[in-house]
Write a protein that holds these residues in place. Structure first.
Motif, mmCIF file in Angstrom:
data_model
loop_
_atom_site.group_PDB
_atom_site.id
_atom_site.type_symbol
_atom_site.label_atom_id
_atom_site.label_comp_id
_atom_site.label_asym_id
_atom_site.label_seq_id
_atom_site.Cartn_x
_atom_site.Cartn_y
_atom_site.Cartn_z
ATOM 1 N N ARG A 134 -31.166 -2.757 27.137
ATOM 2 C CA ARG A 134 -30.394 -1.520 27.278
ATOM 3 C C ARG A 134 -29.496 -1.591 28.516
ATOM 4 O O ARG A 134 -28.292 -1.272 28.446
ATOM 5 C CB ARG A 134 -31.338 -0.318 27.380
ATOM 6 N N LEU A 135 -30.052 -2.015 29.639
ATOM 7 C CA LEU A 135 -29.265 -2.103 30.869
ATOM 8 C C LEU A 135 -28.154 -3.141 30.738
ATOM 9 O O LEU A 135 -27.037 -2.930 31.223
ATOM 10 C CB LEU A 135 -30.175 -2.455 32.048
ATOM 11 N N PHE A 136 -28.454 -4.256 30.080
ATOM 12 C CA PHE A 136 -27.442 -5.292 29.870
ATOM 13 C C PHE A 136 -26.293 -4.756 29.018
ATOM 14 O O PHE A 136 -25.121 -4.965 29.335
ATOM 15 C CB PHE A 136 -28.074 -6.512 29.206
ATOM 16 N N ASN A 137 -26.620 -4.048 27.937
ATOM 17 C CA ASN A 137 -25.593 -3.533 27.027
ATOM 18 C C ASN A 137 -24.760 -2.423 27.658
ATOM 19 O O ASN A 137 -23.576 -2.274 27.343
ATOM 20 C CB ASN A 137 -26.241 -3.028 25.739
ATOM 21 N N GLU A 138 -25.369 -1.649 28.546
ATOM 22 C CA GLU A 138 -24.673 -0.505 29.139
ATOM 23 C C GLU A 138 -23.893 -0.858 30.393
ATOM 24 O O GLU A 138 -23.050 -0.072 30.842
ATOM 25 C CB GLU A 138 -25.693 0.599 29.473
ATOM 26 N N ALA A 139 -24.156 -2.019 30.984
ATOM 27 C CA ALA A 139 -23.561 -2.380 32.275
ATOM 28 C C ALA A 139 -22.054 -2.526 32.179
ATOM 29 O O ALA A 139 -21.546 -3.303 31.374
ATOM 30 C CB ALA A 139 -24.180 -3.669 32.793
ATOM 31 N N LYS A 140 -21.350 -1.760 32.986
ATOM 32 C CA LYS A 140 -19.888 -1.847 33.080
ATOM 33 C C LYS A 140 -19.505 -1.698 34.554
ATOM 34 O O LYS A 140 -19.679 -0.617 35.116
ATOM 35 C CB LYS A 140 -19.230 -0.742 32.247
ATOM 36 N N PRO A 141 -19.000 -2.747 35.216
ATOM 37 C CA PRO A 141 -18.813 -4.092 34.653
ATOM 38 C C PRO A 141 -20.159 -4.774 34.446
ATOM 39 O O PRO A 141 -21.193 -4.233 34.820
ATOM 40 C CB PRO A 141 -18.000 -4.796 35.736
ATOM 41 N N GLY A 142 -20.128 -5.944 33.868
ATOM 42 C CA GLY A 142 -21.373 -6.657 33.591
ATOM 43 C C GLY A 142 -22.024 -7.207 34.851
ATOM 44 O O GLY A 142 -21.488 -7.094 35.956
ATOM 45 N N PHE A 143 -23.178 -7.806 34.671
ATOM 46 C CA PHE A 143 -23.904 -8.403 35.789
ATOM 47 C C PHE A 143 -23.341 -9.781 36.110
ATOM 48 O O PHE A 143 -22.786 -10.467 35.250
ATOM 49 C CB PHE A 143 -25.393 -8.509 35.447
ATOM 50 N N ASP A 144 -23.503 -10.184 37.370
ATOM 51 C CA ASP A 144 -23.095 -11.522 37.796
ATOM 52 C C ASP A 144 -24.190 -12.551 37.561
ATOM 53 O O ASP A 144 -23.915 -13.748 37.491
ATOM 54 C CB ASP A 144 -22.709 -11.508 39.279
ATOM 55 N N LEU A 145 -25.430 -12.078 37.448
ATOM 56 C CA LEU A 145 -26.556 -12.976 37.176
ATOM 57 C C LEU A 145 -27.747 -12.134 36.738
ATOM 58 O O LEU A 145 -27.906 -10.992 37.169
ATOM 59 C CB LEU A 145 -26.919 -13.790 38.422
ATOM 60 N N ILE A 146 -28.569 -12.723 35.870
ATOM 61 C CA ILE A 146 -29.775 -12.047 35.396
ATOM 62 C C ILE A 146 -30.980 -12.916 35.729
ATOM 63 O O ILE A 146 -31.006 -14.105 35.412
ATOM 64 C CB ILE A 146 -29.711 -11.781 33.885
ATOM 65 N N ILE A 147 -31.952 -12.318 36.399
ATOM 66 C CA ILE A 147 -33.228 -12.980 36.688
ATOM 67 C C ILE A 147 -34.204 -12.492 35.632
ATOM 68 O O ILE A 147 -34.474 -11.292 35.535
ATOM 69 C CB ILE A 147 -33.735 -12.619 38.094
ATOM 70 N N LEU A 148 -34.726 -13.402 34.829
ATOM 71 C CA LEU A 148 -35.458 -13.007 33.630
ATOM 72 C C LEU A 148 -36.848 -13.652 33.567
ATOM 73 O O LEU A 148 -36.973 -14.875 33.483
ATOM 74 C CB LEU A 148 -34.648 -13.408 32.396
ATOM 75 N N ASP A 149 -37.869 -12.805 33.602
ATOM 76 C CA ASP A 149 -39.229 -13.277 33.340
ATOM 77 C C ASP A 149 -39.380 -13.443 31.831
ATOM 78 O O ASP A 149 -38.830 -12.651 31.056
ATOM 79 C CB ASP A 149 -40.233 -12.242 33.872
ATOM 80 N N LEU A 150 -40.101 -14.460 31.406
ATOM 81 C CA LEU A 150 -40.234 -14.701 29.967
ATOM 82 C C LEU A 150 -41.383 -13.923 29.336
ATOM 83 O O LEU A 150 -41.358 -13.648 28.135
ATOM 84 C CB LEU A 150 -40.411 -16.198 29.698
ATOM 85 N N MET A 151 -42.395 -13.568 30.123
ATOM 86 C CA MET A 151 -43.550 -12.832 29.602
ATOM 87 C C MET A 151 -43.337 -11.347 29.837
ATOM 88 O O MET A 151 -43.632 -10.817 30.907
ATOM 89 C CB MET A 151 -44.830 -13.317 30.279
ATOM 90 N N LEU A 152 -42.791 -10.654 28.829
ATOM 91 C CA LEU A 152 -42.439 -9.246 28.966
ATOM 92 C C LEU A 152 -43.062 -8.415 27.847
ATOM 93 O O LEU A 152 -43.234 -8.915 26.728
ATOM 94 C CB LEU A 152 -40.913 -9.066 28.903
#
Length: 238
Positions: free
Chosen positions: A41-59
């Protein structure tokens, strides 16, 4: 101070509460997500977009791998994976999922910050078109056709989908056929960063690239390994 916008996706709040304030002190603007659905949701709504995403795989709710697929369907934003499982890292870096880098838990905040800055720097660097590619942007070598302008690759007339890092490795090799590159040289060229001796990230990408390019990856026609030295692309594949 940096004004880069980061999305930290981590369900362990103790990790978020440790990482987030540290990165904010380093000048980054952070948004937080604690499950996969919130991250999307945050990724889709971000304007402007993010410069980098830190992503845990176990969510919870939606896995980090699914979130990564959603991100890659829309964006080439750098994604840095956090994971305690090497198998998950292997999948995230290869198989077309397209993560850019990873850190194994537990990790150092200093190293995390260095990886973030390096990934953003690489993204900005690779966004600049190379002038020398403008004139002759197609390379044909054996049954391979590599288009440097459109980033399209064909093997024996069939299109092949590569991640950005896989294409970067292939580009390095096909523009220097017959030349041997060490893992450190490949990392420095494709990741545009210093090589810290972590062979896994190179090994994963080379294996996935071979699986896509070679009819028989166990007997490669194009990318040859020189054990203890590095890799090269055969100048004249047979």
């Amino acid at each position: 101070m940096s004004s880069h916008r980061l999305l930290l996706v981590e369900d362990d709040r103790s990790i978020s509460e440790m990482v987030g304030p540290y990165l904010e002190k380093e000048g980054f603007d952070l948004k937080y997500a604690y499950d996969g659905l919130e991250a999307e949701r945050l990724f889709n709504e971000a304007k402007p977009g993010f410069d980098l995403i830190i992503l845990d795989l176990m969510l919870p709710h939606r896995s980090g791998m699914e979130v990564l697929q959603t991100i890659r369907a829309r964006s080439l934003v750098p994604v840095l994976i956090l994971s305690a499982k090497d198998g998950d890292v292997d999948k995230a870096l290869g198989l077309g999922f397209g993560a850019d880098d990873y850190l194994s838990k537990p990790f150092s905040l200093i190293e995390l910050t260095a990886r973030i800055k390096a990934a953003i720097r690489r993204a900005n660097y690779t966004a600049q078109p190379a002038e020398e590619e403008a004139h002759d942007h197609r390379i044909i070598l054996g049954g391979l056709v590599v288009d440097m302008e459109t980033y399209e690759v064909e093997r024996e007339g069939e299109p092949i989908k590569l991640t950005s890092k896989e294409f970067g490795i292939l580009k390095l090799l096909v523009t220097h056929p017959g030349k041997v590159f060490t893992k450190a040289q490949i990392y420095a060229s494709v990741w545009n960063d210093h090589y810290y001796g972590d062979e896994n990230i190179i090994n994963v990408h080379m294996r996935r690239l071979r699986e896509k390019l070679e009819v028989d990856p166990s007997a490669p026609r194009y990318i040859k390994t020189l054990w203890g030295i590095g890799y090269k692309l055969e100048a004249e594949p047979v």
